[in-house]
Design a protein around this motif. Sequence first.
Motif, short mmCIF file in Angstrom:
data_model
loop_
_atom_site.label_atom_id
_atom_site.label_comp_id
_atom_site.label_asym_id
_atom_site.label_seq_id
_atom_site.Cartn_x
_atom_site.Cartn_y
_atom_site.Cartn_z
N MET A 1 -41.25 76.97 27.90
CA MET A 1 -41.47 77.31 29.31
C MET A 1 -42.11 76.13 30.04
N ALA A 2 -43.16 75.59 29.43
CA ALA A 2 -43.83 74.44 30.04
C ALA A 2 -42.84 73.27 30.15
N GLY A 3 -41.89 73.21 29.23
CA GLY A 3 -40.89 72.15 29.27
C GLY A 3 -39.85 72.37 30.35
N GLY A 4 -39.93 73.51 31.05
CA GLY A 4 -39.01 73.73 32.16
C GLY A 4 -37.64 74.24 31.74
N TYR A 5 -37.51 74.73 30.49
CA TYR A 5 -36.21 75.22 30.05
C TYR A 5 -35.93 76.62 30.60
N ALA B 1 -43.05 71.33 39.81
CA ALA B 1 -43.19 71.12 38.37
C ALA B 1 -42.59 72.26 37.55
N LEU B 2 -42.93 73.51 37.88
CA LEU B 2 -42.47 74.63 37.07
C LEU B 2 -41.47 75.49 37.84
N MET B 3 -40.32 75.66 37.25
CA MET B 3 -39.27 76.45 37.86
C MET B 3 -39.71 77.91 38.06
N ARG C 1 -36.25 65.42 36.11
CA ARG C 1 -35.95 66.35 35.04
C ARG C 1 -36.16 67.81 35.46
N VAL C 2 -37.14 68.02 36.34
CA VAL C 2 -37.37 69.38 36.85
C VAL C 2 -36.15 69.85 37.62
N ARG D 1 -33.14 70.49 35.21
CA ARG D 1 -33.23 71.76 34.47
C ARG D 1 -33.00 72.93 35.40
N TYR E 1 -30.18 75.57 34.85
CA TYR E 1 -30.59 76.96 34.61
C TYR E 1 -29.94 77.90 35.63
#
Lengths: 322, 426
Positions: free
Chosen positions: A237-241, B136-138, B163-164, B167, B171
Amino acid sequence: MKQNDSGPVRFRSKHLLAIADLNRPEVDALLTRAEAFEPLLEKKIKKLDALRGRTLINLFFESSTRTQSSFELAGKRMGADVVNMSVRSSSVAKGETLIDTAATLNAMRPDLLVVRHGASGAAALLARKVDCAVINAGDGQHEHPTQALLDAFTIRRRLGDIEGLIVAICGDVLHSRVARSNVALLNLLGANVRLIGPPTLMPTGAERWGARVFHDMREGIKDADVVMMLRVQRERMAGGYFPSAREYFWFYGLDEDKLKCAKAGALVMHPGPMNRGVEIDSSVADNPSVSLIETQVRMGVAVRMAVLEALAETGADEGANP
Amino acid sequence: MTRVTLIHNARLIDPASDKVADGAILFAEKILDIGAVTSAPDGAEIVDAHGAHIMPGLIDMRVVIGEPGAEHKETFKSAGRAAAAGGVTTLVMMPNTTPVIDDQSLVDFVLRRGSDRAGGVHILPAAALTKGLDGALMTEVGLLAEAGAVMFCNGDRPIADTRVLLRALKYATAFGALIAHRPEDPCLAEGGVMHQGELAARLGLSGIPAVAEAIFARRDLALAELTGGRLMLDMLSTVQALAPLQRAKARGVNAVASVNVHHLVLNENDVDGYRTFAKLSPPLRSEDDRRALVEAVRDEVIDVIVSGHDPRPAEDKRLPFAEAAFGAVGLETLLAGALTLHHNGDVPLTTLIRAMTLKPAEILKLPQGRLEKGAPADLILVDLGAPFKLDSDALKSKSNNSPFDEKTLQGIVKRTFVGGRTVFPV
C-alpha cells in the motif's frame, strides 16, 4: 489420475530450482510417489529409512514457519539427518557472502540443501557453488517449486486429473514466487490458468505466461474449479500499488459472494499465511467444504518427502556414474 | 410529471452532426421530437424562439466550488445559479475543498448536497487522485468511482513523483477511470506568477516557463501510453504541448485534453498593468500560444473547453500581483467567451459547441450533450449574436473575479432547461 507407485522417482536435473527443471512424466511420477507417502502421516510410527545416513541442510535466509518445518519433517520422516541453519546465528550476519556460505556448507558434505533467500536467483547461484542437490524453497519473487507441487498434489487428490481444470490465481502476482511456479506447473499439467489482480500487481507481459489476465475478479473466477488466493503484503500500500486494505478486499478479496461466480463446488487454496479481511474472508477460509488450506499444509510434507527422495536418488546415480 | 415544452422557430445546433438547422423541439424530461415538429399536446408550453439557437446545455469539466470549507467563495447554491445563468447544465466539481474530496463519504456528500442545493444543475464530483492531494498516496479509486466520482484529479497540484502517477494510471485501468492531470513541472513553475517572457521581465515578475508544461505533458502522455490509462491533460496553455498531444493521439494513446476558455481569448498582455483578475494558473500565455490553442480547438486536437471557474473573493485578488490568488470565475462567461472564436470566424460553431457538450459527455460517459430523441432535455436557448458588456458585480457567482469585466462579449443565454424544467431564468 492415480497410477501405481513404481518406487523412487529419478529426475533428469540434479537440482530443483524451478518448475522448468521438471517434465511431465517426472511430475506425474513424483505426485504418484507422494501418494504413497501420504498415508504414513496417519501411522503411529511415521518414519522411513530411505534417506538414512544422508544429511539435509535447511538454509533459510528468510524466516518461514511452515516451509521450513515442512522440509524438516519431510527429511526426518525419510530418515535423513536434518540440520537447520538459521540466518541470525549464521556467519551471514557477520558479513559473509552467499558464495562464502556455500563453500563453507559444501565443506560439510551435505547431500541435500534446501534454500530460501530473499533474492531472486540466489538458489541457482548456490547450486553452482556446491556439490550436493539444491532445492529452492523460495527465491525472492522468482519461484517456489515445491509449493506448486504440493498445490498440484492437493488438487489432484481432490479433483483427479488436472488437465482441463480452470484454476484462477488471484492477488499480488507481481511479487509472488508461488504464482510463477504455479503458472508453470499448472500449464505443464494442462490446466486452464487465469491470473487476477489489480493492474499494478500484475507483471508486465503476464498474458504471455500461458495464462489469461483479468482485473475484474468476478469475471476472472467465473466457472473456475479452483481459486488460488495469494498473500498480499500490507507494505504494498505504501508502495502505491493499491490504496487501502478495504478497497483491496472489496475488489480482490475472496468472500462468499465472489466465490458464487466460480463453478459450484469450487475449491479455495492459499499458500499461507493468510491476511484475513484483506485477500480472504474467514467465512471462506474456514469453510471445510470449500477450503483446502489446511490440506495444503498436510500434503506439503508428503510431496517434499517425494522430492527429497528423488533428488537423493538422482545424486546417488551421479555418484555411481562419474 | 415534467411539463411538455415546444420551442419552435428556433435554430437547432446538433453537436453530433455538424448541422445547424431551422426547426422545433418538443421535450419533457427527455427530448420527445426534434426537427419539423408541428403539434404539441394540450397543456404544453409553446415558446417562439424568434430565430434564437437551441443547443444542448453545456458540460463544464472544471469548476471549483468553495463548499465544503470555503463557503464565502462559492456554495452549491450560488454555483448552481451561476451555471444555470451561463447555460451550464452539468458541471464537474474539483476535489480541492476542505476537506479534500478523497473519501466515499465526501463524494456522497457532494452528490446529495449538489442535488439539494444547486437548483437542478447536475453537480458531478471529481475525486482527488491522491489522499489529501498530497501527491504521494493514491486514493481508493475503485470505491470512489463506485460512489459516483466521475473522474480523478489532483486539483492545481501536479503530481511530481512520476512513479505515483504511473501506478495511479495503471491502477485506474481496472475501473476505466479517467485521470485529469495538470501538466506543469512544479519545480520549474515554483515562485512564478505569470507567463515567463519579455513582459514578465519588464514588469519585474517571476515567470512560469512554457517548458514546465511541455515537459510534464510529454511525461504524462508517455505514462498513459505505457499503462493504457485514460488521461486528460487538464487546461493546456502552450503551443509546445500540442505537438506531443497530437502525436500521442495519432498513435492511439488514450489521451484527451482540455483548455480554459480564458486562454483562447486572452493573452499575457491582459496581465499588463498588474491586473490580478487576469492572474491564472496556468498563466495566460503569448499570442502565439493563444492562436495555436484556437487552432487546436478547431482541429479537435484539444477536445474540451472548460471555464476553469475558480471563485476568489476580492480580498484575495486586491493585492500586489505576486501575492494575489490565481484563478477566475467562468461559469457565466464560458459560452460567450468561447463564442468569440465563432464570431471571429476562427472555429466553426458546431465544433465549438461540441467541445462544451458532446465531447465532455462522451469522455464522462454521460447521456447529455446530444440533441437527439431520447436524450435528457438539458437544453439552452441562446441569442448567439446579442452583445453585452460584462458587469462582474452582476454575476450570480459569490465571487466576481472575472478578467472579462467591462469587456463586450456576444451570446446571451435566454433560457436554461435541465431535464425539461426551467432553471434559468428563475
